[in-house]
Motif scaffolding. Structure first.
Motif, PDB file in Angstrom:
ATOM      1  N   LEU A  36       9.490   5.692 -14.023  1.00 46.83           N
ATOM      2  CA  LEU A  36       9.416   5.891 -12.562  1.00 46.83           C
ATOM      3  C   LEU A  36      11.158   6.004 -12.338  1.00 46.83           C
ATOM      4  O   LEU A  36      11.518   6.506 -11.373  1.00 46.83           O
ATOM      5  CB  LEU A  36       9.139   4.134 -12.021  1.00 46.83           C
ATOM      6  CG  LEU A  36       7.728   4.281 -11.815  1.00 46.83           C
ATOM      7  CD1 LEU A  36       7.281   2.568 -11.469  1.00 46.83           C
ATOM      8  CD2 LEU A  36       7.208   5.285 -10.828  1.00 46.83           C
ATOM      9  N   ILE A  37      12.039   5.449 -13.236  1.00 41.31           N
ATOM     10  CA  ILE A  37      13.583   5.520 -12.734  1.00 41.31           C
ATOM     11  C   ILE A  37      13.987   6.869 -13.338  1.00 41.31           C
ATOM     12  O   ILE A  37      14.657   7.730 -12.722  1.00 41.31           O
ATOM     13  CB  ILE A  37      14.342   4.534 -13.485  1.00 41.31           C
ATOM     14  CG1 ILE A  37      13.813   3.042 -12.883  1.00 41.31           C
ATOM     15  CG2 ILE A  37      15.650   4.707 -13.367  1.00 41.31           C
ATOM     16  CD1 ILE A  37      14.616   1.750 -13.520  1.00 41.31           C
TER      17      ILE A  37
ATOM     18  N   VAL B 134      13.457   0.984  -5.558  1.00 40.37           N
ATOM     19  CA  VAL B 134      13.531  -0.650  -5.514  1.00 40.37           C
ATOM     20  C   VAL B 134      12.085  -1.017  -4.902  1.00 40.37           C
ATOM     21  O   VAL B 134      11.502  -1.997  -5.304  1.00 40.37           O
ATOM     22  CB  VAL B 134      14.697  -1.211  -4.216  1.00 40.37           C
ATOM     23  CG1 VAL B 134      14.406  -2.677  -4.279  1.00 40.37           C
ATOM     24  CG2 VAL B 134      16.100  -0.982  -5.000  1.00 40.37           C
ATOM     25  N   LEU B 135      11.525  -0.431  -3.959  1.00 40.17           N
ATOM     26  CA  LEU B 135      10.370  -0.708  -3.431  1.00 40.17           C
ATOM     27  C   LEU B 135       9.010  -0.420  -4.473  1.00 40.17           C
ATOM     28  O   LEU B 135       8.182  -1.223  -4.748  1.00 40.17           O
ATOM     29  CB  LEU B 135      10.017   0.085  -2.186  1.00 40.17           C
ATOM     30  CG  LEU B 135       8.741  -0.268  -1.489  1.00 40.17           C
ATOM     31  CD1 LEU B 135       8.570  -1.399  -0.852  1.00 40.17           C
ATOM     32  CD2 LEU B 135       8.379   0.924  -0.441  1.00 40.17           C
ATOM     33  N   VAL B 136       8.999   0.749  -5.202  1.00 42.81           N
ATOM     34  CA  VAL B 136       8.077   1.152  -5.917  1.00 42.81           C
ATOM     35  C   VAL B 136       8.160   0.088  -7.139  1.00 42.81           C
ATOM     36  O   VAL B 136       6.879  -0.512  -7.667  1.00 42.81           O
ATOM     37  CB  VAL B 136       8.208   2.540  -6.358  1.00 42.81           C
ATOM     38  CG1 VAL B 136       9.183   2.961  -7.380  1.00 42.81           C
ATOM     39  CG2 VAL B 136       6.804   3.045  -6.998  1.00 42.81           C
TER      40      VAL B 136
ATOM     41  N   PHE C 153       0.809  -1.261  -0.086  1.00 37.09           N
ATOM     42  CA  PHE C 153       0.062   0.044  -0.068  1.00 37.09           C
ATOM     43  C   PHE C 153       0.700   1.407   0.037  1.00 37.09           C
ATOM     44  O   PHE C 153       0.423   2.322  -0.987  1.00 37.09           O
ATOM     45  CB  PHE C 153      -0.908  -0.017   1.264  1.00 37.09           C
ATOM     46  CG  PHE C 153      -1.678   1.208   1.489  1.00 37.09           C
ATOM     47  CD1 PHE C 153      -2.742   1.360   0.729  1.00 37.09           C
ATOM     48  CD2 PHE C 153      -1.280   2.004   2.385  1.00 37.09           C
ATOM     49  CE1 PHE C 153      -3.371   2.768   0.763  1.00 37.09           C
ATOM     50  CE2 PHE C 153      -2.030   3.441   2.537  1.00 37.09           C
ATOM     51  CZ  PHE C 153      -3.204   3.816   1.847  1.00 37.09           C
ATOM     52  N   LEU C 154       2.024   1.347   0.675  1.00 41.17           N
ATOM     53  CA  LEU C 154       2.783   2.576   0.942  1.00 41.17           C
ATOM     54  C   LEU C 154       3.902   2.614  -0.196  1.00 41.17           C
ATOM     55  O   LEU C 154       4.409   3.790  -0.217  1.00 41.17           O
ATOM     56  CB  LEU C 154       3.417   2.393   2.270  1.00 41.17           C
ATOM     57  CG  LEU C 154       2.627   2.550   3.483  1.00 41.17           C
ATOM     58  CD1 LEU C 154       3.354   2.233   4.714  1.00 41.17           C
ATOM     59  CD2 LEU C 154       1.937   3.834   3.608  1.00 41.17           C
ATOM     60  N   ALA C 155       3.884   1.551  -1.156  1.00 42.40           N
ATOM     61  CA  ALA C 155       5.114   1.874  -1.930  1.00 42.40           C
ATOM     62  C   ALA C 155       4.935   3.305  -2.922  1.00 42.40           C
ATOM     63  O   ALA C 155       5.964   3.807  -2.985  1.00 42.40           O
ATOM     64  CB  ALA C 155       5.160   0.459  -3.192  1.00 42.40           C
ATOM     65  N   PHE C 156       3.855   3.315  -3.457  1.00 44.92           N
ATOM     66  CA  PHE C 156       3.798   4.524  -4.505  1.00 44.92           C
ATOM     67  C   PHE C 156       3.683   5.846  -3.545  1.00 44.92           C
ATOM     68  O   PHE C 156       4.298   6.725  -4.074  1.00 44.92           O
ATOM     69  CB  PHE C 156       2.516   4.371  -5.245  1.00 44.92           C
ATOM     70  CG  PHE C 156       2.835   3.383  -6.596  1.00 44.92           C
ATOM     71  CD1 PHE C 156       3.542   3.774  -7.670  1.00 44.92           C
ATOM     72  CD2 PHE C 156       2.464   2.121  -6.504  1.00 44.92           C
ATOM     73  CE1 PHE C 156       3.930   3.083  -8.689  1.00 44.92           C
ATOM     74  CE2 PHE C 156       2.604   1.241  -7.559  1.00 44.92           C
ATOM     75  CZ  PHE C 156       3.433   1.614  -8.653  1.00 44.92           C
TER      76      PHE C 156
ATOM     77  N   ARG D  47       6.930  -3.128  -6.240  1.00 43.19           N
ATOM     78  CA  ARG D  47       5.366  -3.299  -6.204  1.00 43.19           C
ATOM     79  C   ARG D  47       4.806  -3.191  -7.581  1.00 43.19           C
ATOM     80  O   ARG D  47       3.774  -3.981  -7.915  1.00 43.19           O
ATOM     81  CB  ARG D  47       4.938  -1.970  -5.501  1.00 43.19           C
ATOM     82  CG  ARG D  47       3.444  -1.376  -5.737  1.00 43.19           C
ATOM     83  CD  ARG D  47       2.642  -2.355  -4.748  1.00 43.19           C
ATOM     84  NE  ARG D  47       1.249  -1.983  -4.859  1.00 43.19           N
ATOM     85  CZ  ARG D  47       0.282  -2.202  -5.815  1.00 43.19           C
ATOM     86  NH1 ARG D  47       0.819  -3.164  -6.812  1.00 43.19           N
ATOM     87  NH2 ARG D  47      -0.671  -1.910  -5.779  1.00 43.19           N
ATOM     88  N   PHE D  48       5.500  -2.439  -8.366  1.00 44.05           N
ATOM     89  CA  PHE D  48       4.872  -2.345  -9.735  1.00 44.05           C
ATOM     90  C   PHE D  48       4.892  -3.988 -10.672  1.00 44.05           C
ATOM     91  O   PHE D  48       3.930  -4.307 -11.108  1.00 44.05           O
ATOM     92  CB  PHE D  48       5.619  -1.573 -10.862  1.00 44.05           C
ATOM     93  CG  PHE D  48       5.478  -1.401 -12.268  1.00 44.05           C
ATOM     94  CD1 PHE D  48       4.340  -0.895 -12.575  1.00 44.05           C
ATOM     95  CD2 PHE D  48       6.368  -2.055 -13.121  1.00 44.05           C
ATOM     96  CE1 PHE D  48       3.827  -0.998 -14.294  1.00 44.05           C
ATOM     97  CE2 PHE D  48       6.048  -2.075 -14.494  1.00 44.05           C
ATOM     98  CZ  PHE D  48       4.850  -1.742 -15.120  1.00 44.05           C
ATOM     99  N   TYR D  49       5.980  -4.568 -10.424  1.00 45.54           N
ATOM    100  CA  TYR D  49       6.264  -5.964 -11.068  1.00 45.54           C
ATOM    101  C   TYR D  49       5.312  -7.049 -10.345  1.00 45.54           C
ATOM    102  O   TYR D  49       5.061  -7.768 -11.203  1.00 45.54           O
ATOM    103  CB  TYR D  49       7.608  -6.269 -11.251  1.00 45.54           C
ATOM    104  CG  TYR D  49       8.506  -5.309 -12.349  1.00 45.54           C
ATOM    105  CD1 TYR D  49       7.806  -5.580 -13.536  1.00 45.54           C
ATOM    106  CD2 TYR D  49       9.489  -4.498 -12.090  1.00 45.54           C
ATOM    107  CE1 TYR D  49       8.501  -5.007 -14.528  1.00 45.54           C
ATOM    108  CE2 TYR D  49       9.942  -3.763 -13.045  1.00 45.54           C
ATOM    109  CZ  TYR D  49       9.685  -4.098 -14.401  1.00 45.54           C
ATOM    110  OH  TYR D  49      10.328  -3.099 -15.360  1.00 45.54           O
TER     111      TYR D  49
END
Length: 372
Positions: free
Chosen positions: A145-146, A118-120, A70-73, A123-125
């Motif tokens: 994102l990068i 790394v976290l986001v 939930f918090l990644a983005f 989460r995406f993948y």
């Protein structure tokens, strides 16, 4: 053994904690020496920061998979806004605008973007269907994102941190299963565009660092001074070093930044080859633990987090050691858990806390029978 040691203590990741404590303690001794035999201003604050950030890492390790997802983005978005704030109201130091003045510390948001990317991406993948991994839908959003934070960091300018963000993000993409031909094509394109990027994209001082790396002896008292003195300090330490608090290169101020970027040279002068083996061995144990956590993970989200966070710390270590030994240009990347610096310590403890979080998920999954 389990009956002697309380369960909450026994289940801690001591494979990582023991070498971590060695690095922190060894770093404090080197910082004590770098301050000419004083706990102030480096060693005491180094230990204090570690204590605070260690508590933070244990709290982070308690996060559930659902909360991390939930918090990644939101975390990525907040740090992205902080990078924009740096451009508007950032604190200038050393000719670069990289910090936000929080009063009690100078925070470098670009450092926080290293674990955030790394976290986001994990989460995406983790939410992307496996069938879409070899398609452009797996590449274009991740690239955005990068590249968005990388562009903001390059404006500061900070090439080293930009490369670290790209490295962590690219490793997560590779680990997620993107076609190898895409990475080969990106590498080929980078090689072709490197000359253009060097002369157009790099600042003059960054170009000088590359020239100095290629031939530091051409200007040993100017641009090559840092790396020349670092090599002298490392070489003079020999097998067992000159002895604790006996380093002449740092005490006589020949060695620049002996408490931050060049702390390994400070250590090597006083502790020699044996000290270097202790440092590298401790890092190797931490990396081995991180990879074992990734291998044990039953879900893509946890596996990508553990791999990406381990790779982020590895990038710090590899670039710093190569830099102080003259194997890479000077890019201003500190040595994790030994160099003095709040933002660097915070970033690396977030990485370890995130891997501890995945390790906790791994230990809970078999008992709950969860295979995600």
């Amino acid at each position: 053994m389990s009956g002697i040691v309380p369960a909450p203590i026994a289940r801690q990741p001591w494979r990582m904690l023991f070498p971590l404590f060695v690095l922190i303690g060894f770093g404090a001794l080197v910082l004590f020496s770098a301050a000419a035999g004083s706990w102030q201003p480096y060693a005491a604050s180094h230990i204090l920061r570690f204590g605070i950030f260690l508590v933070m890492a244990f709290i982070l390790a308690r996060f559930t998979r659902e909360w991390a997802t939930f918090l990644a983005f939101p975390i990525y978005g907040i740090i992205l806004l902080m990078l924009v704030a740096v451009e508007a109201i950032g604190f200038v130091g050393g000719g670069s605008q990289r910090w936000l003045d929080l009063g009690f510390m100078q925070l470098q948001p670009s450092e926080l973007m290293k674990p955030a990317i790394v976290l986001v991406l994990a989460r995406f993948y983790s939410s992307l269907p496996v069938g879409m991994i070899p398609t452009w839908r797996a590449l274009i959003p991740a690239g955005g994102l990068i590249l968005t934070p990388v562009a903001l960091v390059l404006l500061q300018p900070d090439l080293g941190t930009s490369l670290a963000i790209v490295f962590g993000g690219a490793l997560v993409m590779f680990s997620a299963g993107l076609p190898i031909r895409w990475f080969m094509g990106a590498g080929l394109a980078a090689a072709v565009l490197a000359p253009v990027a060097f002369f157009v994209g790099l600042q003059p001082y960054q170009q000088k660092r590359v020239f100095t790396f290629l031939d530091p002896e051409s200007d040993p008292l100017g641009d090559g001074y840092h790396i020349t003195q670092s090599k002298i300090a490392i070489g003079s330490g020999g097998f067992s070093g000159k002895g604790f608090n006996e380093g002449s290169q740092s005490h006589l101020h020949y060695l620049p930044e002996p408490h931050t970027d060049f702390i390994f040279a400070t250590m090597a002068e006083e502790w020699g080859f044996l000290g270097g083996l202790v440092v590298i061995g401790a890092f190797a144990l931490i990396f081995s633990w991180g990879l074992s956590v990734a291998r044990a993970s039953n879900d893509r989200f946890g596996k990508l987090i553990a791999l990406g966070m381990t790779a982020t710390v590895f990038f710090y270590v590899a670039i710093n050691l190569m830099m102080v030994m003259g194997l890479a240009p000077v890019v201003g990347i500190p040595l994790p858990f030994m160099s003095h610096g709040g933002s660097s310590m915070l970033t690396n403890m977030i990485c370890l806390g995130s891997i501890m979080m995945v390790d906790r998920w791994n230990r809970k999954a078999p008992r709950a029978g969860i295979m995600r």
